[in-house]
Design an enzyme around this catalytic site. Sequence first.
Site, PDB file in Angstrom:
ATOM      1  N   PHE A  94      75.706  45.838   1.909  1.00 27.40           N
ATOM      2  CA  PHE A  94      76.153  44.604   2.571  1.00 27.40           C
ATOM      3  C   PHE A  94      77.647  44.340   2.416  1.00 27.40           C
ATOM      4  O   PHE A  94      78.238  43.602   3.199  1.00 27.40           O
ATOM      5  CB  PHE A  94      75.334  43.392   2.113  1.00 27.40           C
ATOM      6  CG  PHE A  94      75.159  43.237   0.624  1.00 27.40           C
ATOM      7  CD1 PHE A  94      73.928  43.462   0.038  1.00 27.40           C
ATOM      8  CD2 PHE A  94      76.230  42.846  -0.181  1.00 27.40           C
ATOM      9  CE1 PHE A  94      73.749  43.302  -1.325  1.00 27.40           C
ATOM     10  CE2 PHE A  94      76.055  42.670  -1.535  1.00 27.40           C
ATOM     11  CZ  PHE A  94      74.819  42.910  -2.126  1.00 27.40           C
ATOM     12  N   GLY A 140      79.961  44.880   5.451  1.00 22.83           N
ATOM     13  CA  GLY A 140      80.044  43.919   6.554  1.00 22.83           C
ATOM     14  C   GLY A 140      80.267  42.480   6.122  1.00 22.83           C
ATOM     15  O   GLY A 140      80.441  41.593   6.958  1.00 22.83           O
ATOM     16  N   HIS A 141      80.209  42.192   4.833  1.00 20.87           N
ATOM     17  CA  HIS A 141      80.379  40.806   4.363  1.00 20.87           C
ATOM     18  C   HIS A 141      81.483  40.788   3.328  1.00 20.87           C
ATOM     19  O   HIS A 141      81.224  41.004   2.154  1.00 20.87           O
ATOM     20  CB  HIS A 141      79.071  40.292   3.764  1.00 20.87           C
ATOM     21  CG  HIS A 141      79.087  38.812   3.449  1.00 20.87           C
ATOM     22  ND1 HIS A 141      79.716  38.290   2.333  1.00 20.87           N
ATOM     23  CD2 HIS A 141      78.566  37.769   4.110  1.00 20.87           C
ATOM     24  CE1 HIS A 141      79.557  36.983   2.308  1.00 20.87           C
ATOM     25  NE2 HIS A 141      78.876  36.626   3.370  1.00 20.87           N
ATOM     26  N   PHE A 142      82.759  40.561   3.679  1.00 18.38           N
ATOM     27  CA  PHE A 142      83.179  40.451   5.069  1.00 18.38           C
ATOM     28  C   PHE A 142      83.955  41.711   5.436  1.00 18.38           C
ATOM     29  O   PHE A 142      84.307  42.478   4.535  1.00 18.38           O
ATOM     30  CB  PHE A 142      84.090  39.228   5.230  1.00 18.38           C
ATOM     31  CG  PHE A 142      83.396  37.932   4.887  1.00 18.38           C
ATOM     32  CD1 PHE A 142      82.603  37.288   5.827  1.00 18.38           C
ATOM     33  CD2 PHE A 142      83.543  37.345   3.627  1.00 18.38           C
ATOM     34  CE1 PHE A 142      81.991  36.079   5.519  1.00 18.38           C
ATOM     35  CE2 PHE A 142      82.906  36.144   3.329  1.00 18.38           C
ATOM     36  CZ  PHE A 142      82.136  35.509   4.269  1.00 18.38           C
ATOM     37  N   LEU A 190      82.639  40.400  -0.322  1.00 20.14           N
ATOM     38  CA  LEU A 190      82.183  39.342  -1.227  1.00 20.14           C
ATOM     39  C   LEU A 190      80.650  39.304  -1.177  1.00 20.14           C
ATOM     40  O   LEU A 190      80.062  39.591  -0.134  1.00 20.14           O
ATOM     41  CB  LEU A 190      82.723  37.976  -0.780  1.00 20.14           C
ATOM     42  CG  LEU A 190      84.227  37.721  -0.913  1.00 20.14           C
ATOM     43  CD1 LEU A 190      84.572  36.369  -0.301  1.00 20.14           C
ATOM     44  CD2 LEU A 190      84.648  37.778  -2.374  1.00 20.14           C
TER      45      LEU A 190
END
Lengths: 150, 84
Positions: free
Chosen positions: A42, A45-47, A52
């Site tokens: 994750f 893509g975050h962010f 984070l």
Amino acid sequence: MDKKDILKHLPYSKPFLFVDKILEINENSVTGQYTFSPEHDFYKGHFKANPLTPGVILTECMAQIGVVCLGIFLLNKDKIISGRPNIALSSSEVEYFKSVIPGETVKVVSEKQYFRFNKLKCKVSMFNNSEELVCRGVIAGMILDKERNE
Amino acid sequence: MSEKEIIDRLKKIVEPYVQRVEGLQNFQENTDFLNDLEINSANLVDVVLDVEDEFDIEIDNDSLEGMLTVGDAKSIIQNKIKAG
């Protein structure tokens, strides 16, 4: 049941296991820790270009340590389970104060509000390595049936 | 405590947990917690804990399993008050 046995009873595995260690546990509270590996998907893509830990993942980590680990301890104490119980999150209300970067270790502290009629409701807080409050809230889970067939 | 008083107090307790508000307009013995008020099993636990505090009684697992309607809850409350 000792702290390591609880981890064996957890119904999660990588990449969705967010408990490394139980530090303390008794029938009213639990403290555990987890290090967010920078390898988690994750973070891509975050962010974008600013990894984070998502709030939903922080909540999941609080639920796994604060509600599921404590629940397993309580069920085992009453000898209700020997296998893995079939469980579900029933509510969460969480506020977030600090962000958690890849590689950070967090500590989760949970206090039981009640465990009645197969529902466990807890007040849960997460702290970072500087002992700063990351997030806190009230999370509850249910046991849907006493044991899954294995 | 009259039956009406029990049901009135019960209505106040369940209100915050009701998903289907129309179900409250005709709140009576046949009102079904799950079907008419859409209170799920997790929230029904909170209703029961509030009932225990409100009426100063203790409700056991077997009673909870038989508590499907407002009338069931009323009977359980009456019996517990009598027994207490």
